[in-house]
Design a protein around this motif. Structure first.
Motif, PDB file in Angstrom:
ATOM      1  N   LEU A  84     -12.176 -15.024  80.348  1.00  0.00           N
ATOM      2  CA  LEU A  84     -13.502 -14.441  80.155  1.00  0.00           C
ATOM      3  C   LEU A  84     -13.609 -13.085  80.845  1.00  0.00           C
ATOM      4  O   LEU A  84     -14.243 -12.157  80.324  1.00  0.00           O
ATOM      5  N   ALA A  85     -12.983 -12.943  81.996  1.00  0.00           N
ATOM      6  CA  ALA A  85     -12.997 -11.658  82.693  1.00  0.00           C
ATOM      7  C   ALA A  85     -12.288 -10.588  81.869  1.00  0.00           C
ATOM      8  O   ALA A  85     -12.735  -9.430  81.804  1.00  0.00           O
ATOM      9  N   GLU A  86     -11.205 -10.971  81.203  1.00  0.00           N
ATOM     10  CA  GLU A  86     -10.492 -10.010  80.373  1.00  0.00           C
ATOM     11  C   GLU A  86     -11.314  -9.588  79.160  1.00  0.00           C
ATOM     12  O   GLU A  86     -11.185  -8.472  78.668  1.00  0.00           O
TER      13      GLU A  86
ATOM     14  N   ILE B   1      -6.244 -11.168  70.079  1.00  0.00           N
ATOM     15  CA  ILE B   1      -7.492 -11.936  70.059  1.00  0.00           C
ATOM     16  C   ILE B   1      -7.204 -13.412  69.799  1.00  0.00           C
ATOM     17  O   ILE B   1      -7.868 -14.299  70.365  1.00  0.00           O
ATOM     18  N   ARG B   2      -6.189 -13.719  69.013  1.00  0.00           N
ATOM     19  CA  ARG B   2      -5.813 -15.116  68.772  1.00  0.00           C
ATOM     20  C   ARG B   2      -5.212 -15.738  70.026  1.00  0.00           C
ATOM     21  O   ARG B   2      -5.486 -16.903  70.348  1.00  0.00           O
ATOM     22  N   LYS B   3      -4.400 -14.979  70.721  1.00  0.00           N
ATOM     23  CA  LYS B   3      -3.841 -15.484  71.975  1.00  0.00           C
ATOM     24  C   LYS B   3      -4.964 -15.737  72.985  1.00  0.00           C
ATOM     25  O   LYS B   3      -4.931 -16.712  73.738  1.00  0.00           O
ATOM     26  N   TRP B   4      -5.955 -14.853  72.998  1.00  0.00           N
ATOM     27  CA  TRP B   4      -7.081 -15.022  73.927  1.00  0.00           C
ATOM     28  C   TRP B   4      -7.861 -16.293  73.598  1.00  0.00           C
ATOM     29  O   TRP B   4      -8.183 -17.083  74.490  1.00  0.00           O
ATOM     30  N   LEU B   5      -8.144 -16.510  72.322  1.00  0.00           N
ATOM     31  CA  LEU B   5      -8.851 -17.727  71.920  1.00  0.00           C
ATOM     32  C   LEU B   5      -8.049 -18.970  72.298  1.00  0.00           C
ATOM     33  O   LEU B   5      -8.611 -19.977  72.748  1.00  0.00           O
ATOM     34  N   GLY B   6      -6.740 -18.899  72.130  1.00  0.00           N
ATOM     35  CA  GLY B   6      -5.889 -20.018  72.517  1.00  0.00           C
ATOM     36  C   GLY B   6      -5.935 -20.277  74.011  1.00  0.00           C
ATOM     37  O   GLY B   6      -5.952 -21.432  74.455  1.00  0.00           O
TER      38      GLY B   6
ATOM     39  N   ALA C 271      -9.029  -6.470  78.351  1.00  0.00           N
ATOM     40  CA  ALA C 271      -7.586  -6.392  78.162  1.00  0.00           C
ATOM     41  C   ALA C 271      -7.238  -5.767  76.822  1.00  0.00           C
ATOM     42  O   ALA C 271      -8.005  -5.829  75.851  1.00  0.00           O
ATOM     43  N   ALA C 272      -6.076  -5.169  76.756  1.00  0.00           N
ATOM     44  CA  ALA C 272      -5.616  -4.506  75.544  1.00  0.00           C
ATOM     45  C   ALA C 272      -5.592  -5.470  74.368  1.00  0.00           C
ATOM     46  O   ALA C 272      -5.189  -6.624  74.499  1.00  0.00           O
TER      47      ALA C 272
END
Length: 394
Positions: A61-63, A375-380, A69-70
Motif C-alpha cells: 500500500l505504501a508503494e 500492477i499485476r504483481k502489486w495486486l498479487g 513504485a515504478a
C-alpha cells in the motif's frame, strides 16, 4: 397464462438449468457469513483479520500511495473486502469514498451480469443466436449465440490490444472516431475471420453488440433515443444496481445505446459491491440475482485453440503458466482461483474465492507501464498477504 408468458417461463427454466456445466475444479464460492450484513446501503467494516501479513500489505500500500513504485502509475482508490466486510480503503490526494471513477472495460463484466439477469427473467437465452438488425438472417454472424460473444470467441476481426497506434485501434474508432454516434452500427460492420467458437480475440465490439441485443430485448420499440436510454437505465437499476445498492453512471451513445464495453462510472466501494455479488455466486441478501451457474460460467476459461485467460466477461487465472496468448496471471496463491474485472489504465476488481477476498484498485497507469506487468504483481502481493480461509483449498 398467455403464450408469451409461458414461453418466457420455459426459457428462464432452461437457462437456469444449463447456463454452465458442473466444474469440479473450481474453488467453491463462499457464502455470506450469517453475522455480516449485506452492504446494500453501506459497507459493514472490520479490522484487518488475523493471519494477514501486515508487513507485506503495508509495504504494498505504501508503494501505491506513498512511494509510488515504478510501473504502478497513480493509484486513486483502493477497497479491500474480506468475509463481506470492508477492512481497508485508501484514497489518493483529491479522491474520496463517494467519488465515481471510470470503469473502462470492467463494464464488460457488468454487461455479462446484465445478460444473466435478462436470462433469469426469460428475456434472452444464452444458447440461442444473438443476432443483430444490421445482419441478414443467413449471415454467419447472426447465428452466433450470446454465450460465444461473452466468451470473445466470436471470430470477428477486431483490433485493440495489438494495435500499433491509436488510429489503428477499433476501440478508439468506435468510441471517438467514425463509430462514435452509433457504435453498434460500426461494430456490426466488422467481418468474421475465424470459425465462431474456436479462436479467442479480445473484442470490445462483441460486447457492444451484446449490449445492443440486450437493449433490444429489454426495450424492443423505443420511441426515441432518449426514451431508449431512459427505459434501459430504469431496467438496469431495478434489475441489478438498486438490488445491490450500486450507484453507477453509465454512458450512452447518440442512438440511446449503453456502451456495455466501457464507460461506467462508480466508486471503489460500488465496484466492490459488484464483486461481492459474484463472490456470493450471484445471490444477494436471500435473493438470487443471477441464474445458478452464471458466475461459474464467468470464471471458467472458454474453450478455444489459443487462450486460457478469459472466461465470459471476466479474466481468469490460467490452470498453469502465466497465460496465453498474453501473460496475464495475477499470482494470488497456489489455488489459482482468482478472477477479475479489468479495465484500461489499471482498473481492477479482483476476486479470490479461497480467501473470501475482493480487491478493487482504481487509478491511472499509462499503457507503457501496464505492459511491464507491475500492477499485476502489486495486486498479487496484496492478495498473497491474506491467508486462505476456505476449507479444502490449502
Amino acid at each position: 397464462m398467455s403464450t408469451i408468458r409461458r414461453t418466457a417461463l420455459v426459457t428462464a427454466a432452461a437457462v437456469l438449468s444449463c447456463v454452465a456445466p458442473a466444474h469440479a475444479q473450481l474453488v467453491p464460492l463462499p457464502p455470506q457469513p450469517a453475522d455480516v450484513p449485506w452492504p446494500t446501503s453501506d459497507w459493514p467494516t472490520g479490522p484487518i483479520p488475523e493471519g494477514v501479513d501486515r508487513a507485506a500489505l503495508d509495504a504494498a500500500l505504501a508503494e501505491a500511495f506513498g512511494q509510488k513504485a515504478a510501473g504502478l502509475g497513480e493509484t486513486r482508490e483502493v477497497a479491500i473486502i474480506v468475509g463481506g466486510k470492508l477492512v481497508h480503503e485508501q484514497y489518493g490526494a483529491g479522491y474520496k469514498a463517494d467519488m465515481k471513477l471510470v470503469s473502462w472495460s470492467m463494464a464488460k463484466s457488468i454487461t455479462q451480469a446484465l445478460v444473466g439477469v435478462a436470462a433469469k427473467q426469460g428475456k434472452v437465452n444464452p444458447d440461442e443466436p444473438m443476432g443483430s438488425p444490421h445482419w441478414a438472417a443467413n449471415d454467419k454472424r447472426a447465428q452466433i449465440p450470446w454465450r460465444t460473444w461473452l466468451q470473445m470467441t466470436d471470430g470477428m476481426r477486431y483490433l485493440e490490444i495489438e494495435a500499433k497506434t491509436v488510429a489503428d485501434s477499433d476501440a478508439s474508432r468506435k468510441l471517438f472516431g467514425p463509430g462514435r454516434l452509433d457504435v453498434a452500427n460500426y461494430c456490426a460492420g466488422l467481418p468474421l475471420i475465424h470459425e465462431p467458437g474456436t479462436h479467442w480475440n479480445y473484442n470490445s465490439c462483441g460486447i457492444v453488440l451484446t449490449a445492443d441485443a440486450l437493449t433490444r430485448a429489454v426495450v424492443p420499440t423505443p420511441e426515441s433515443p432518449t426514451a431508449r436510454r431512459a427505459a434501459m437505465m430504469q431496467w438496469m437499476n431495478e434489475s441489478l444496481f438498486d438490488v445491490i445498492g450500486m450507484k453507477v453512471q453509465p454512458e450512452f451513445d447518440a442512438s440511446g445505446l449503453v456502451y456495455g464495453s466501457a464507460l461506467i462510472y462508480a466508486s471503489a466501494r460500488d465496484f466492490a459491491k459488484f464483486g461481492l455479488l459474484y463472490l456470493r455466486d450471484g445471490s444477494w441478501d436471500g435473493q438470487r440475482v443471477l441464474p445458478e451457474g452464471w458466475v461459474d460460467f464467468a470464471r471458467t476459461a472458454g474453450k478455444s485453440e489459443n487462450a486460457d485467460i478469459y472466461g465470459a466477461g471476466w479474466w481468469v487465472a490460467p490452470a498453469q503458466g502465466d497465460g496465453k496468448p498474453y501473460p496475464s496471471r495475477i499470482d494470488t496463491g497456489p489455488q489459482r482461483d482468482a478472477f477479475s474485472a479489468e479495465g484500461f489504465e489499471g482498473q481492477f476488481t479482483l476476486i479470490v474465492p479461497s480467501k473470501d477476498l475482493i480487491i478493487v484498485r482504481l487509478g491511472m497507469t499509462p499503457e507503457k507501464e501496464l505492459r511491464t506487468g507491475a500492477i499485476r504483481k502489486w495486486l498479487g502481493r496484496v492478495a498473497t498477504a491474506f491467508p486462505v480461509t476456505a476449507q479444502g483449498t490449502e
